[in-house]
Motif scaffolding. Sequence first.
Motif, PDB file in Angstrom:
ATOM      1  N   PRO A  69      12.558   8.257  58.568  1.00  0.00           N
ATOM      2  CA  PRO A  69      12.445   6.862  58.130  1.00  0.00           C
ATOM      3  C   PRO A  69      11.392   6.741  57.030  1.00  0.00           C
ATOM      4  CG  PRO A  69      11.366   7.168  60.247  1.00  0.00           C
ATOM      5  CD  PRO A  69      12.026   8.481  59.895  1.00  0.00           C
ATOM      6  N   ASN A  70      11.666   5.900  56.081  1.00  0.00           N
ATOM      7  CA  ASN A  70      10.727   5.635  55.005  1.00  0.00           C
ATOM      8  C   ASN A  70       9.783   4.542  55.491  1.00  0.00           C
ATOM      9  OD1 ASN A  70       9.468   5.514  52.542  1.00  0.00           O
ATOM     10  ND2 ASN A  70      11.156   4.536  51.480  1.00  0.00           N
ATOM     11  N   LEU A  71       8.637   4.925  56.000  1.00  0.00           N
ATOM     12  CA  LEU A  71       7.693   3.962  56.567  1.00  0.00           C
ATOM     13  C   LEU A  71       6.758   3.437  55.488  1.00  0.00           C
ATOM     14  CD1 LEU A  71       6.797   5.747  59.919  1.00  0.00           C
ATOM     15  CD2 LEU A  71       8.512   3.987  59.506  1.00  0.00           C
ATOM     16  N   VAL A  72       6.570   2.128  55.503  1.00  0.00           N
ATOM     17  CA  VAL A  72       5.687   1.458  54.554  1.00  0.00           C
ATOM     18  C   VAL A  72       4.673   0.660  55.350  1.00  0.00           C
ATOM     19  CG1 VAL A  72       5.580  -0.238  52.697  1.00  0.00           C
ATOM     20  CG2 VAL A  72       7.547   1.254  52.881  1.00  0.00           C
ATOM     21  N   HIS A  73       3.442   0.722  54.913  1.00  0.00           N
ATOM     22  CA  HIS A  73       2.383  -0.068  55.550  1.00  0.00           C
ATOM     23  C   HIS A  73       2.162  -1.308  54.686  1.00  0.00           C
ATOM     24  CE1 HIS A  73       1.545   3.226  58.260  1.00  0.00           C
ATOM     25  NE2 HIS A  73       1.565   4.031  57.214  1.00  0.00           N
ATOM     26  N   VAL A  74       2.317  -2.472  55.299  1.00  0.00           N
ATOM     27  CA  VAL A  74       2.129  -3.732  54.586  1.00  0.00           C
ATOM     28  C   VAL A  74       1.119  -4.582  55.336  1.00  0.00           C
ATOM     29  CG1 VAL A  74       4.444  -3.719  53.578  1.00  0.00           C
ATOM     30  CG2 VAL A  74       4.079  -4.830  55.775  1.00  0.00           C
ATOM     31  N   GLU A  75       0.502  -5.482  54.605  1.00  0.00           N
ATOM     32  CA  GLU A  75      -0.452  -6.396  55.225  1.00  0.00           C
ATOM     33  C   GLU A  75       0.063  -7.815  55.078  1.00  0.00           C
ATOM     34  OE1 GLU A  75      -5.049  -7.792  54.726  1.00  0.00           O
ATOM     35  OE2 GLU A  75      -4.613  -5.651  54.588  1.00  0.00           O
ATOM     36  N   ILE A  76       0.133  -8.502  56.216  1.00  0.00           N
ATOM     37  CA  ILE A  76       0.559  -9.893  56.245  1.00  0.00           C
ATOM     38  C   ILE A  76      -0.463 -10.677  57.044  1.00  0.00           C
ATOM     39  CG2 ILE A  76       2.345 -11.524  56.965  1.00  0.00           C
ATOM     40  CD1 ILE A  76       4.357  -9.196  56.755  1.00  0.00           C
ATOM     41  N   PHE A  77      -1.082 -11.620  56.384  1.00  0.00           N
ATOM     42  CA  PHE A  77      -2.066 -12.512  56.995  1.00  0.00           C
ATOM     43  C   PHE A  77      -3.157 -11.735  57.739  1.00  0.00           C
ATOM     44  CE2 PHE A  77      -3.278 -16.392  59.456  1.00  0.00           C
ATOM     45  CZ  PHE A  77      -3.492 -17.214  58.364  1.00  0.00           C
ATOM     46  N   GLY A  78      -3.651 -10.690  57.064  1.00  0.00           N
ATOM     47  CA  GLY A  78      -4.771  -9.921  57.602  1.00  0.00           C
ATOM     48  C   GLY A  78      -4.398  -8.864  58.635  1.00  0.00           C
ATOM     49  N   GLN A  79      -3.122  -8.732  58.948  1.00  0.00           N
ATOM     50  CA  GLN A  79      -2.668  -7.731  59.911  1.00  0.00           C
ATOM     51  C   GLN A  79      -1.838  -6.680  59.185  1.00  0.00           C
ATOM     52  OE1 GLN A  79      -3.272  -7.661  63.391  1.00  0.00           O
ATOM     53  NE2 GLN A  79      -4.742  -9.258  62.860  1.00  0.00           N
ATOM     54  N   ALA A 137      11.474   1.063  55.694  1.00  0.00           N
ATOM     55  CA  ALA A 137      11.858   0.442  54.428  1.00  0.00           C
ATOM     56  C   ALA A 137      13.224   0.868  53.918  1.00  0.00           C
ATOM     57  CB  ALA A 137      10.806   0.757  53.378  1.00  0.00           C
ATOM     58  N   GLY A 138      13.925   1.706  54.622  1.00  0.00           N
ATOM     59  CA  GLY A 138      15.185   2.186  54.070  1.00  0.00           C
ATOM     60  C   GLY A 138      14.899   2.984  52.817  1.00  0.00           C
ATOM     61  N   THR A 139      15.622   2.700  51.753  1.00  0.00           N
ATOM     62  CA  THR A 139      15.445   3.478  50.524  1.00  0.00           C
ATOM     63  C   THR A 139      14.519   2.813  49.519  1.00  0.00           C
ATOM     64  OG1 THR A 139      17.415   2.465  49.573  1.00  0.00           O
ATOM     65  CG2 THR A 139      17.718   4.561  50.725  1.00  0.00           C
ATOM     66  N   ASP A 140      14.191   1.532  49.718  1.00  0.00           N
ATOM     67  CA  ASP A 140      13.404   0.812  48.714  1.00  0.00           C
ATOM     68  C   ASP A 140      12.125   0.241  49.317  1.00  0.00           C
ATOM     69  OD1 ASP A 140      12.459  -0.553  46.542  1.00  0.00           O
ATOM     70  OD2 ASP A 140      14.256  -1.760  46.239  1.00  0.00           O
ATOM     71  N   ALA A 141      11.076   1.047  49.311  1.00  0.00           N
ATOM     72  CA  ALA A 141       9.798   0.613  49.863  1.00  0.00           C
ATOM     73  C   ALA A 141       9.234  -0.573  49.087  1.00  0.00           C
ATOM     74  CB  ALA A 141       8.802   1.770  49.850  1.00  0.00           C
ATOM     75  N   GLY A 142       9.452  -0.593  47.784  1.00  0.00           N
ATOM     76  CA  GLY A 142       8.948  -1.686  46.955  1.00  0.00           C
ATOM     77  C   GLY A 142       9.522  -3.029  47.358  1.00  0.00           C
ATOM     78  N   TYR A 143      10.796  -3.027  47.765  1.00  0.00           N
ATOM     79  CA  TYR A 143      11.440  -4.266  48.199  1.00  0.00           C
ATOM     80  C   TYR A 143      10.761  -4.807  49.458  1.00  0.00           C
ATOM     81  CZ  TYR A 143      15.084  -7.468  49.832  1.00  0.00           C
ATOM     82  OH  TYR A 143      15.758  -8.569  50.267  1.00  0.00           O
ATOM     83  N   VAL A 144      10.478  -3.937  50.401  1.00  0.00           N
ATOM     84  CA  VAL A 144       9.810  -4.358  51.634  1.00  0.00           C
ATOM     85  C   VAL A 144       8.406  -4.861  51.323  1.00  0.00           C
ATOM     86  CG1 VAL A 144       8.926  -3.568  53.876  1.00  0.00           C
ATOM     87  CG2 VAL A 144      11.199  -2.859  53.100  1.00  0.00           C
ATOM     88  N   GLU A 145       7.737  -4.211  50.389  1.00  0.00           N
ATOM     89  CA  GLU A 145       6.401  -4.660  49.995  1.00  0.00           C
ATOM     90  C   GLU A 145       6.454  -6.057  49.372  1.00  0.00           C
ATOM     91  OE1 GLU A 145       5.305  -1.347  47.549  1.00  0.00           O
ATOM     92  OE2 GLU A 145       4.440  -0.249  49.251  1.00  0.00           O
ATOM     93  N   LYS A 146       7.496  -6.316  48.560  1.00  0.00           N
ATOM     94  CA  LYS A 146       7.661  -7.652  47.968  1.00  0.00           C
ATOM     95  C   LYS A 146       7.931  -8.697  49.049  1.00  0.00           C
ATOM     96  CE  LYS A 146       9.397  -6.157  43.492  1.00  0.00           C
ATOM     97  NZ  LYS A 146      10.569  -6.099  42.601  1.00  0.00           N
ATOM     98  N   LEU A 147       8.774  -8.348  50.025  1.00  0.00           N
ATOM     99  CA  LEU A 147       9.045  -9.273  51.131  1.00  0.00           C
ATOM    100  C   LEU A 147       7.764  -9.596  51.886  1.00  0.00           C
ATOM    101  CD1 LEU A 147      12.325  -7.754  52.636  1.00  0.00           C
ATOM    102  CD2 LEU A 147      12.114  -9.841  51.251  1.00  0.00           C
TER     103      LEU A 147
END
Length: 91
Positions: free
Chosen positions: A8-18, A24-34
């Motif tokens: 799995p293409n794992l992406v670490h994102v921060e939302i509201f301090g967490q 992320a499937g194939t597009d980590a950048g898309y998940v980061e934008k979401l």
Amino acid sequence: MTDKAEKPNLVHVEIFGQTYTVRAGTDAGYVEKLAAYVDSQMMDVSRNAGAVDSVRIAVLAALNIADECFQLRAQAKAEVLARALGAALDE
């Protein structure tokens, strides 16, 4: 050796301090934008509503995002109907 498609293409994102780890499937950048969009919506709700409970802020932000989604769907449906009507009138 493991096939890259199995990992799995794992992406670490921060939302509201967490921080969240998201597949992320194939597009980590898309998940980061979401995630950035959700974070900005939560920040806006927090500033405007004065809510301090993160669950309440998340629910209010989700309602705002759902409203935006429903409005865009209605707009898209109206545009499709208008094109269909225009095409029918041209016949």
